[in-house]
Design a protein around this motif. Structure first.
Motif, PDB file in Angstrom:
ATOM      1  N   UNK A  63       1.121  -1.195  -0.141  1.00  0.00           N
ATOM      2  CA  UNK A  63      -0.200  -0.113  -0.002  1.00  0.00           C
ATOM      3  C   UNK A  63       0.660   1.649   0.075  1.00  0.00           C
ATOM      4  N   UNK A  64       0.274   2.253  -0.882  1.00  0.00           N
ATOM      5  CA  UNK A  64       1.426   3.214  -1.098  1.00  0.00           C
ATOM      6  C   UNK A  64       0.064   4.346  -0.912  1.00  0.00           C
ATOM      7  N   UNK A  65       1.287   5.893  -0.437  1.00  0.00           N
ATOM      8  CA  UNK A  65       0.224   7.248  -1.033  1.00  0.00           C
ATOM      9  C   UNK A  65       0.581   8.201  -1.919  1.00  0.00           C
ATOM     10  N   UNK A  66       0.201   8.826  -2.198  1.00  0.00           N
ATOM     11  CA  UNK A  66       0.699  10.134  -3.405  1.00  0.00           C
ATOM     12  C   UNK A  66      -0.451  11.303  -2.791  1.00  0.00           C
ATOM     13  N   UNK A  67       0.171  12.709  -1.991  1.00  0.00           N
ATOM     14  CA  UNK A  67       0.319  13.812  -2.148  1.00  0.00           C
ATOM     15  C   UNK A  67      -1.445  14.551  -3.417  1.00  0.00           C
ATOM     16  N   UNK A  68      -2.188  14.364  -3.346  1.00  0.00           N
ATOM     17  CA  UNK A  68      -3.246  14.699  -4.522  1.00  0.00           C
ATOM     18  C   UNK A  68      -1.981  15.946  -5.186  1.00  0.00           C
ATOM     19  N   UNK A  69      -1.810  16.794  -4.519  1.00  0.00           N
ATOM     20  CA  UNK A  69      -1.194  17.882  -4.996  1.00  0.00           C
ATOM     21  C   UNK A  69      -0.395  18.254  -5.712  1.00  0.00           C
ATOM     22  N   UNK A  70       0.240  16.769  -5.660  1.00  0.00           N
ATOM     23  CA  UNK A  70       1.208  16.418  -7.157  1.00  0.00           C
ATOM     24  C   UNK A  70       0.498  16.035  -8.701  1.00  0.00           C
ATOM     25  N   UNK A  71      -0.759  15.605  -8.202  1.00  0.00           N
ATOM     26  CA  UNK A  71      -1.520  15.340  -9.272  1.00  0.00           C
ATOM     27  C   UNK A  71      -1.524  16.546 -10.275  1.00  0.00           C
ATOM     28  N   UNK A  72      -1.605  17.216  -9.641  1.00  0.00           N
ATOM     29  CA  UNK A  72      -2.529  18.629 -10.662  1.00  0.00           C
ATOM     30  C   UNK A  72      -0.489  18.922 -11.636  1.00  0.00           C
ATOM     31  N   UNK A  73       0.058  18.403 -11.224  1.00  0.00           N
ATOM     32  CA  UNK A  73       1.641  18.509 -11.888  1.00  0.00           C
ATOM     33  C   UNK A  73       1.066  18.160 -14.129  1.00  0.00           C
ATOM     34  N   UNK A  74       0.734  17.803 -14.588  1.00  0.00           N
ATOM     35  CA  UNK A  74       0.137  17.685 -16.232  1.00  0.00           C
ATOM     36  C   UNK A  74       1.479  17.244 -16.842  1.00  0.00           C
ATOM     37  N   UNK A  75       1.402  15.699 -17.014  1.00  0.00           N
ATOM     38  CA  UNK A  75       3.128  16.071 -17.310  1.00  0.00           C
ATOM     39  C   UNK A  75       4.323  15.689 -16.536  1.00  0.00           C
ATOM     40  N   UNK A  76       3.707  15.885 -15.065  1.00  0.00           N
ATOM     41  CA  UNK A  76       5.280  15.404 -14.197  1.00  0.00           C
ATOM     42  C   UNK A  76       4.705  14.369 -13.840  1.00  0.00           C
ATOM     43  N   UNK A  77       5.798  14.204 -12.223  1.00  0.00           N
ATOM     44  CA  UNK A  77       5.323  13.218 -12.051  1.00  0.00           C
ATOM     45  C   UNK A  77       5.486  13.305 -10.466  1.00  0.00           C
ATOM     46  N   UNK A  78       4.852  12.059 -10.011  1.00  0.00           N
ATOM     47  CA  UNK A  78       4.136  12.049  -8.286  1.00  0.00           C
ATOM     48  C   UNK A  78       4.916  11.115  -7.676  1.00  0.00           C
ATOM     49  N   UNK A  79       5.181  11.581  -6.606  1.00  0.00           N
ATOM     50  CA  UNK A  79       5.810  10.764  -5.681  1.00  0.00           C
ATOM     51  C   UNK A  79       5.304   9.800  -4.624  1.00  0.00           C
ATOM     52  N   UNK A  80       5.820   8.206  -4.714  1.00  0.00           N
ATOM     53  CA  UNK A  80       4.468   7.234  -4.027  1.00  0.00           C
ATOM     54  C   UNK A  80       5.438   7.148  -2.526  1.00  0.00           C
ATOM     55  N   UNK A  81       4.877   7.077  -1.461  1.00  0.00           N
ATOM     56  CA  UNK A  81       5.245   7.087  -0.070  1.00  0.00           C
ATOM     57  C   UNK A  81       4.691   5.207   0.202  1.00  0.00           C
ATOM     58  N   UNK A  82       5.417   4.311   0.764  1.00  0.00           N
ATOM     59  CA  UNK A  82       5.465   3.148   1.196  1.00  0.00           C
ATOM     60  C   UNK A  82       4.744   3.678   2.406  1.00  0.00           C
ATOM     61  N   UNK A  83       3.328   2.914   2.906  1.00  0.00           N
ATOM     62  CA  UNK A  83       2.888   3.391   3.904  1.00  0.00           C
ATOM     63  C   UNK A  83       2.712   1.257   4.472  1.00  0.00           C
ATOM     64  N   UNK A  84       2.487  -0.177   4.001  1.00  0.00           N
ATOM     65  CA  UNK A  84       2.577  -0.286   4.394  1.00  0.00           C
ATOM     66  C   UNK A  84       2.046  -2.259   3.704  1.00  0.00           C
ATOM     67  N   UNK A  85       1.879  -3.357   3.745  1.00  0.00           N
ATOM     68  CA  UNK A  85       1.236  -4.530   3.300  1.00  0.00           C
ATOM     69  C   UNK A  85       0.556  -5.011   3.642  1.00  0.00           C
ATOM     70  N   UNK A  86      -0.343  -5.203   3.136  1.00  0.00           N
ATOM     71  CA  UNK A  86      -1.381  -5.937   3.788  1.00  0.00           C
ATOM     72  C   UNK A  86      -1.508  -7.654   3.317  1.00  0.00           C
ATOM     73  N   UNK A  87      -2.218  -8.212   4.491  1.00  0.00           N
ATOM     74  CA  UNK A  87      -2.700  -9.631   4.244  1.00  0.00           C
ATOM     75  C   UNK A  87      -2.646 -10.482   3.220  1.00  0.00           C
ATOM     76  N   UNK A  88      -2.932  -9.869   2.011  1.00  0.00           N
ATOM     77  CA  UNK A  88      -2.773  -9.586   0.352  1.00  0.00           C
ATOM     78  C   UNK A  88      -2.930  -9.403  -0.127  1.00  0.00           C
TER      79      UNK A  88
END
Length: 361
Positions: free
Chosen positions: A239-264
């Motif tokens: 499971x990861x998270x991305x700040x929505x502020x980075x999603x307005x950057x058309x054609x750019x990159x977004x940084x995905x932060x690792x959160x943890x692992x589910x059991x499945x």
């Protein structure tokens, strides 16, 4: 701690976090409401119907209607259907194509072909992510549920955003971000390492790259000030998270932060207005939750015996603090379904703060 005591402890956690679901409807076999006096084409569709291929995947709610997606397979006449949340008959209701049979003509690119994610907004719109098929491109449909289920808009993704080639796209999930001046949709597509963003205000879509990672399910936090998009990595428990502020950057990159692992491996996720994330998993007979305000820790909320189903559950929240969920039992040669509901005391993530509901079953 001994394995025996550990098992008792884990069972206690499951019981403590369980939601008191009640059964609303049960089906031994799902059927459609077939039009009376149908023409020969509808009769042929009815003859070809394969109830064992009804696999429900996504759900949305508005008022007293449930909207469900059905996997597009041979013998399935419509991939977007509706059900009532209550009725006067003791018999379980049948599936009704939404908005009508007329909008489910196979290979007609002015019709719905293969619905994936669906979502409703508080203003009464139904957002429908259509992956198309070999002949028809991917689209985003927006229906106005308070204006006779009319089509408000159909956005065909440009080739630069979503490929017109069926083998080069795989649209998967959608969440909505309602800001002070716009309605944004964040869309996952399994084919490429990126996310898709759509602006209703501009009627425009674009991509944001996430190098090294493709995504399946998504869920959006309720905190509008620091909103996070939570993402399940493709074919992974991570499971990861991305700040929505980075999603307005058309054609750019977004940084995905690792959160943890589910059991499945999750295929469906949802966050409520109290920032509790719910998840359902491929081939698993349980659903789980995690409060995103706390360190990552999975807690099971519902568990049954073996269901032998790839997509055993789907769920959505109503405005009264109730979580609605379907359960599919594929054991043996059957394809049985239940519609369940349970009080959780919170609404959809689209409501930024929780209202104190009395928790009810």
């Amino acid at each position: 701690m001994s394995p025996f005591l550990a098992a008792i402890f884990l069972h206690g956690l499951c019981v403590a976090n369980a939601i008191n679901f009640k059964t609303v409807y049960e089906w031994n076999q799902l059927d459609f409401i077939w039009p009376s006096g149908a023409d020969s084409s509808i009769e042929q569709i009815k003859d070809d119907y394969r109830p064992e291929y009804v696999f429900l995947q996504y759900m949305a709610l508005f008022g007293e209607r449930l909207f469900l997606t059905v996997e597009s397979l041979p013998g399935i006449p419509a991939t977007l259907v509706r059900l009532p949340t209550s009725g006067t008959s003791n018999a379980p209701p049948k599936l009704a194509p939404f908005p009508s049979w007329n909008l489910h003509e196979k290979d007609n690119c002015n019709s719905i072909q293969s619905v994936k994610g669906v979502e409703t907004d508080p203003d009464g719109r139904l957002w429908v992510l259509d992956d198309g098929n070999q002949k028809c491109p991917g689209k985003l449909w927006i229906f106005n549920l308070v204006n006779h289920d009319s089509i408000e808009r159909v956005h065909q993704f440009p080739e630069t955003v979503v490929s017109n080639s069926y083998n080069q796209r795989w649209l998967h999930d959608i969440v909505l971000d309602i800001t002070t001046d716009d309605h944004l949709a964040y869309i996952t597509e399994i084919t490429f390492e990126r996310l898709i963003v759509y602006s209703r205000k501009m009627d425009k879509s674009w991509t944001v790259k996430t190098p090294g990672r493709k995504w399946e399910p998504s869920a959006l936090s309720a905190n509008r000030e620091a909103r996070q998009l939570y993402l399940g990595k493709y074919q992974s428990n991570e499971l990861y998270s991305v700040s929505v502020s980075e999603l307005k950057n058309e054609g750019g990159n977004a940084t995905a932060k690792f959160i943890g692992e589910w059991t499945a491996r999750p295929y469906r996720m949802l966050i409520d207005s109290s920032n509790v994330l719910y998840a359902a998993f491929f081939n698993q007979s349980y659903t789980s939750k995690w409060n995103i305000s706390e360190p990552f820790g999975e807690q099971r909320i519902y568990e049954v015996g073996s269901l032998q189903a790839a997509w055993p559950f789907t769920f959505a929240l109503d405005t009264n603090g109730t979580l609605w969920m379907t359960e599919r039992n594929g054991t043996g040669s059957g394809n049985k379904y239940k519609l369940l509901k349970g009080g959780v005391g919170a609404r959809s993530y689209l409501f930024s703060t929780s209202t104190d509901f009395s928790v009810r079953g």
